[in-house]
Write an enzyme that holds these catalytic residues in place. Sequence first.
Site, PDB file in Angstrom:
ATOM      1  N   GLU A  49       0.820  -1.215   0.000  1.00 40.53           N
ATOM      2  CA  GLU A  49       0.000   0.000   0.000  1.00 40.53           C
ATOM      3  C   GLU A  49       0.856   1.269   0.000  1.00 40.53           C
ATOM      4  O   GLU A  49       0.505   2.242  -0.630  1.00 40.53           O
ATOM      5  CB  GLU A  49      -0.990  -0.013   1.160  1.00 40.53           C
ATOM      6  CG  GLU A  49      -2.080  -1.079   1.010  1.00 40.53           C
ATOM      7  CD  GLU A  49      -2.962  -0.896  -0.235  1.00 40.53           C
ATOM      8  OE1 GLU A  49      -3.035   0.230  -0.769  1.00 40.53           O
ATOM      9  OE2 GLU A  49      -3.564  -1.880  -0.674  1.00 40.53           O
ATOM     10  N   TYR A 132      -6.750   5.925   4.668  1.00 40.72           N
ATOM     11  CA  TYR A 132      -6.824   4.939   3.580  1.00 40.72           C
ATOM     12  C   TYR A 132      -5.918   3.734   3.876  1.00 40.72           C
ATOM     13  O   TYR A 132      -6.359   2.585   3.856  1.00 40.72           O
ATOM     14  CB  TYR A 132      -6.435   5.575   2.221  1.00 40.72           C
ATOM     15  CG  TYR A 132      -6.175   4.494   1.212  1.00 40.72           C
ATOM     16  CD1 TYR A 132      -7.245   3.879   0.563  1.00 40.72           C
ATOM     17  CD2 TYR A 132      -4.897   3.991   0.999  1.00 40.72           C
ATOM     18  CE1 TYR A 132      -7.037   2.814  -0.292  1.00 40.72           C
ATOM     19  CE2 TYR A 132      -4.672   2.933   0.153  1.00 40.72           C
ATOM     20  CZ  TYR A 132      -5.746   2.353  -0.498  1.00 40.72           C
ATOM     21  OH  TYR A 132      -5.537   1.280  -1.324  1.00 40.72           O
ATOM     22  N   ASP A 150     -10.159   4.873  -1.721  1.00 42.16           N
ATOM     23  CA  ASP A 150      -9.188   5.810  -2.304  1.00 42.16           C
ATOM     24  C   ASP A 150      -9.925   6.679  -3.324  1.00 42.16           C
ATOM     25  O   ASP A 150     -11.146   6.575  -3.459  1.00 42.16           O
ATOM     26  CB  ASP A 150      -7.992   5.062  -2.902  1.00 42.16           C
ATOM     27  CG  ASP A 150      -8.365   4.212  -4.106  1.00 42.16           C
ATOM     28  OD1 ASP A 150      -9.563   4.196  -4.493  1.00 42.16           O
ATOM     29  OD2 ASP A 150      -7.474   3.572  -4.684  1.00 42.16           O
TER      30      ASP A 150
HETATM   31  N1  ADE Z   1      -4.061   0.403  -5.297  1.00 41.23           N
HETATM   32  C1  ADE Z   1      -3.956   0.479  -3.974  1.00 41.23           C
HETATM   33  N2  ADE Z   1      -4.181  -0.706  -3.403  1.00 41.23           N
HETATM   34  C2  ADE Z   1      -4.425  -1.563  -4.412  1.00 41.23           C
HETATM   35  C3  ADE Z   1      -4.710  -2.929  -4.471  1.00 41.23           C
HETATM   36  N3  ADE Z   1      -4.773  -3.646  -3.356  1.00 41.23           N
HETATM   37  N4  ADE Z   1      -4.920  -3.476  -5.673  1.00 41.23           N
HETATM   38  C4  ADE Z   1      -4.835  -2.718  -6.782  1.00 41.23           C
HETATM   39  N5  ADE Z   1      -4.551  -1.437  -6.791  1.00 41.23           N
HETATM   40  C5  ADE Z   1      -4.349  -0.858  -5.616  1.00 41.23           C
END
Ligand code: ADE
Length: 320
Positions: A49, A132, A150
Amino acid sequence: VSAPGTAIPTLDSPHIARLHRALLRWYRTHGRTLPWRGNHDPYQILVSEFMLQQTQVARVIEAFRAWCVRFPTVHALARARRREVLLAWRGLGYNRRALHLHEAARAIVDLHAGELPRDIPALQSLPGIGPYTARAVACFGMGMRTAVVDVNVERILVRIAGLERKLPVRELQRVADEVLPRRAWYDWNQALMDLGAMVCTAAAPRCDSCPLRRLCASAGMHALPAARPRHARVLREPPRRFYRGRVIALLRDAPGHRMSLAELGLALKVDYHTDDLPWLHDIVVSLMRDGLLRPEALLTEAKDATMRSDPHHVHLELVE
Ligand code: ADE
């Protein structure tokens, strides 16, 4: 007037149930295979993340795999030196994130005995972790039932529900929690991200191929904006963060991770001129403040250099 059972005027419970079926069915065949999917190690999810915060999925995939080999546990990362962490962040940009992740790892070891807290406010109190990321770690890494919102998820929810404007963060979280399925919440959160990346994109949503088109208040309402003239962006001076990133990238590859200001200036700009020194100095000082460069190097050598009366002789070094 609120429909029974929900806090969202435009979505009633049967509608939400249809959204669940349609999106989860689509996700089973169209969902992306990503190395952090199905990984339930809270630390590794935290890493993914952090990387995904400002870097595209395609770039993150290999960097994430390599990171999990290099620093497989929170203890391994907490023990590492800052320089190693910055070197391993190669290719991802926004290098401060690497130091925040490192600080978070140290806080997890020091304050939580190396276990990520299973509690959203406690996660959020760690360095670099906002609402987030806390929820992403709680859901993807710990299986907790919480909506992960997000900007992409926000856009989809606003479109589906036909909301006129952006909602305040708390209200948005409430809406997202309201539509969260009672069972398949992990897949739902992941599926929304795929839909946002592949179908319900910001500029050019592909409503014709959207699994939710019959359930969406905004289906077909997004005419494509006129293409921007191509030359519009090319001539502009790159933003300062571009040069900050270049400085770190250059030092990563330099012998001893060390360069003089003169070498740096010339490597940054082919037409570098001594008049650019204040500009370069500002960039370097901002990187030192952020802990990315070793400050001692400048302070101790600055004296000698001043005696030679050209600050361009000062050497800079990546943080240790
Ligand atoms: N962007 C942020 N977290 C994500 C996830 N788990 N899968 C795909 N895109 C992402």
